[in-house]
Design a protein around this motif. Structure first.
Motif, PDB file in Angstrom:
ATOM      1  N   LEU A   1       0.512  -1.257  -0.169  1.00  0.00           N
ATOM      2  CA  LEU A   1       0.375   0.063  -0.066  1.00  0.00           C
ATOM      3  C   LEU A   1       0.828   0.797  -0.392  1.00  0.00           C
ATOM      4  N   SER A   2       0.364   2.199  -0.784  1.00  0.00           N
ATOM      5  CA  SER A   2       1.332   2.936  -0.774  1.00  0.00           C
ATOM      6  C   SER A   2       0.231   4.849  -0.773  1.00  0.00           C
ATOM      7  N   THR A   3       0.469   6.184  -0.433  1.00  0.00           N
ATOM      8  CA  THR A   3      -0.860   6.858  -1.243  1.00  0.00           C
ATOM      9  C   THR A   3      -0.737   6.780  -2.997  1.00  0.00           C
ATOM     10  N   PHE A   4      -0.081   6.059  -3.882  1.00  0.00           N
ATOM     11  CA  PHE A   4      -1.070   6.165  -4.879  1.00  0.00           C
ATOM     12  C   PHE A   4      -1.486   4.925  -5.077  1.00  0.00           C
ATOM     13  N   GLY A   5      -2.013   3.877  -4.502  1.00  0.00           N
ATOM     14  CA  GLY A   5      -3.078   3.238  -4.874  1.00  0.00           C
ATOM     15  C   GLY A   5      -2.587   1.774  -3.881  1.00  0.00           C
ATOM     16  N   SER A   6      -2.902   1.008  -3.887  1.00  0.00           N
ATOM     17  CA  SER A   6      -2.637  -0.490  -3.478  1.00  0.00           C
ATOM     18  C   SER A   6      -2.355  -1.911  -4.486  1.00  0.00           C
ATOM     19  N   THR A   7      -1.027  -2.257  -4.129  1.00  0.00           N
ATOM     20  CA  THR A   7      -0.870  -3.295  -5.239  1.00  0.00           C
ATOM     21  C   THR A   7      -0.954  -4.738  -4.630  1.00  0.00           C
ATOM     22  N   GLN A   8      -1.599  -5.231  -5.159  1.00  0.00           N
ATOM     23  CA  GLN A   8      -1.402  -6.789  -4.341  1.00  0.00           C
ATOM     24  C   GLN A   8      -1.688  -7.747  -5.703  1.00  0.00           C
ATOM     25  N   ILE A   9      -0.875  -9.224  -4.699  1.00  0.00           N
ATOM     26  CA  ILE A   9      -0.858 -10.535  -6.379  1.00  0.00           C
ATOM     27  C   ILE A   9      -2.443 -11.509  -5.765  1.00  0.00           C
ATOM     28  N   HIS A  10      -2.732 -11.500  -6.665  1.00  0.00           N
ATOM     29  CA  HIS A  10      -4.317 -12.699  -6.498  1.00  0.00           C
ATOM     30  C   HIS A  10      -3.974 -13.578  -8.239  1.00  0.00           C
ATOM     31  N   LEU A  11      -4.510 -14.634  -7.647  1.00  0.00           N
ATOM     32  CA  LEU A  11      -4.736 -15.831  -8.491  1.00  0.00           C
ATOM     33  C   LEU A  11      -5.610 -14.962  -9.670  1.00  0.00           C
ATOM     34  N   ARG A  12      -4.843 -15.035 -10.939  1.00  0.00           N
ATOM     35  CA  ARG A  12      -5.573 -14.999 -12.038  1.00  0.00           C
ATOM     36  C   ARG A  12      -5.735 -16.182 -13.272  1.00  0.00           C
ATOM     37  N   ASN A  13      -6.591 -15.551 -14.309  1.00  0.00           N
ATOM     38  CA  ASN A  13      -6.970 -16.503 -15.745  1.00  0.00           C
ATOM     39  C   ASN A  13      -6.167 -16.437 -16.157  1.00  0.00           C
ATOM     40  N   PRO A  14      -4.896 -16.864 -16.577  1.00  0.00           N
ATOM     41  CA  PRO A  14      -3.568 -16.604 -18.169  1.00  0.00           C
ATOM     42  C   PRO A  14      -4.134 -15.781 -18.958  1.00  0.00           C
ATOM     43  N   TYR A  15      -5.278 -16.810 -19.058  1.00  0.00           N
ATOM     44  CA  TYR A  15      -6.700 -16.906 -20.820  1.00  0.00           C
ATOM     45  C   TYR A  15      -6.873 -15.667 -20.925  1.00  0.00           C
ATOM     46  N   ILE A  16      -7.470 -14.773 -19.104  1.00  0.00           N
ATOM     47  CA  ILE A  16      -8.396 -13.958 -19.028  1.00  0.00           C
ATOM     48  C   ILE A  16      -7.312 -12.624 -19.962  1.00  0.00           C
ATOM     49  N   ILE A  17      -5.969 -12.830 -18.865  1.00  0.00           N
ATOM     50  CA  ILE A  17      -5.249 -11.721 -19.038  1.00  0.00           C
ATOM     51  C   ILE A  17      -5.097 -11.345 -20.435  1.00  0.00           C
ATOM     52  N   ALA A  18      -4.739 -12.812 -21.164  1.00  0.00           N
ATOM     53  CA  ALA A  18      -4.111 -12.678 -22.468  1.00  0.00           C
ATOM     54  C   ALA A  18      -5.381 -12.329 -23.331  1.00  0.00           C
ATOM     55  N   TRP A  19      -6.409 -12.832 -23.100  1.00  0.00           N
ATOM     56  CA  TRP A  19      -7.540 -11.521 -23.980  1.00  0.00           C
ATOM     57  C   TRP A  19      -7.785 -10.162 -24.081  1.00  0.00           C
ATOM     58  N   TRP A  20      -7.561  -9.756 -22.661  1.00  0.00           N
ATOM     59  CA  TRP A  20      -7.548  -8.479 -22.626  1.00  0.00           C
ATOM     60  C   TRP A  20      -6.397  -7.425 -23.404  1.00  0.00           C
ATOM     61  N   SER A  21      -5.420  -8.383 -23.308  1.00  0.00           N
ATOM     62  CA  SER A  21      -4.094  -8.017 -24.060  1.00  0.00           C
ATOM     63  C   SER A  21      -4.259  -7.681 -25.672  1.00  0.00           C
TER      64      SER A  21
END
Length: 276
Positions: A31-51
């Motif tokens: 957490l910083s003043t510019f936002g919250s960054t976190q790692i969590h489980l994601r579907n690689p195919y969904i991320i690739a689809w957005w790309s």
């Protein structure tokens, strides 16, 4: 004044780094003043689809901002120069010959390899980050849950995913502001303004409301208009997913805190035993 702001930003970063203590091998969140960054489980195919939908979006979903910004701006510049959107419009209308004629191969041949790279790299990165998350979850090291600075305050809190979706549908980027993803929100809002202005979509809507249908259609710049559906979709998806994951992170942090500070060290839950 500018020097003072830089000094305060430096202090904020130093405080955030100190709060994490850098004693863990991996952290689940930061957490910083510019936002919250976190790692969590994601579907690689969904991320690739957005790309595939818009290069850069997959990386922004992974909070890999610098890479995402570069790919996003590359997509806008090269797409416009090679007239990819215009060719798509002609293709939708069945005018294949016009679609071929309008394409500028000098730019198009640069566009293709970077487009494929964005899809491949976002997929690969997602797979790697999923592995990192599993290791960080097992380590379960504490992380800072509150950040305060001269310009902003950020803290873990539960928020409503439906509200994030609603604000993103109003104007792309507002949902990210609601959940304090300042960097993504700023970037999406700025580019949304550019797309709205260049496509004349608001002017077209105004003409449509007063009954001037033909003028409304003729004033639109379709090449710029085709960027907006992707931006809207991304903002809605990004704000919803990150609201859900932030809520999970909040519950996880609370659970760890209460277990460490209030639960008796010898307390155990016996599964299958009825307590009376």
């Amino acid at each position: 004044m500018f020097a003072f702001m830089l000094t305060e930003l430096g202090r904020g970063f130093a405080m955030n780094n100190f709060s994490n203590e850098n004693t863990a091998r991996r952290y689940k969140a930061y957490l910083s003043t510019f936002g919250s960054t976190q790692i969590h489980l994601r579907n690689p195919y969904i991320i690739a689809w957005w790309s595939a939908a818009f290069p850069g979006f997959g990386h922004l979903l992974l909070s890999k901002y610098l890479r995402g910004f570069v790919l996003f701006m590359w997509e806008v510049i090269i797409n416009l120069q090679s007239h990819v959107n215009l060719a798509m419009i002609y293709s939708f209308q069945g005018k294949i010959d016009k679609a071929k004629d309008v394409l500028d191969t000098r730019w198009l041949l640069i566009y293709i390899p970077v487009y494929i790279f964005a899809i491949w790299d976002s997929y690969r990165t997602t797979v790697d980050l999923n592995k990192v998350f599993i290791l960080a979850e097992r380590e379960n090291h504490r992380f800072n849950s509150f950040s305060i600075g001269t310009m902003e305050i950020n803290y873990l809190d539960k928020r409503k995913p439906s509200l994030a979706v609603f604000w993103s549908m109003c104007v792309p980027g507002l949902g990210e502001l609601y959940i304090h993803r300042i960097i993504t929100a700023f970037f999406v809002i700025i580019w949304s303004v550019v797309f709205f202005y260049q496509s004349h979509v608001l002017e077209a809507l105004n003409l449509l409301f007063i009954g001037k249908l033909q003028e409304s259609t003729s004033v639109l710049v379709a090449e710029w208009l085709l960027f907006l559906p992707s931006v809207y979709g991304f903002s809605v998806f990004d704000s919803y997913i990150n609201t859900v994951e932030n809520n999970k992170l909040f519950e996880s942090e609370q659970r760890t805190y209460f277990r460490s500070n209030y639960q008796h060290p010898h307390f155990t839950i016996k599964k299958g035993t009825k307590v009376t």
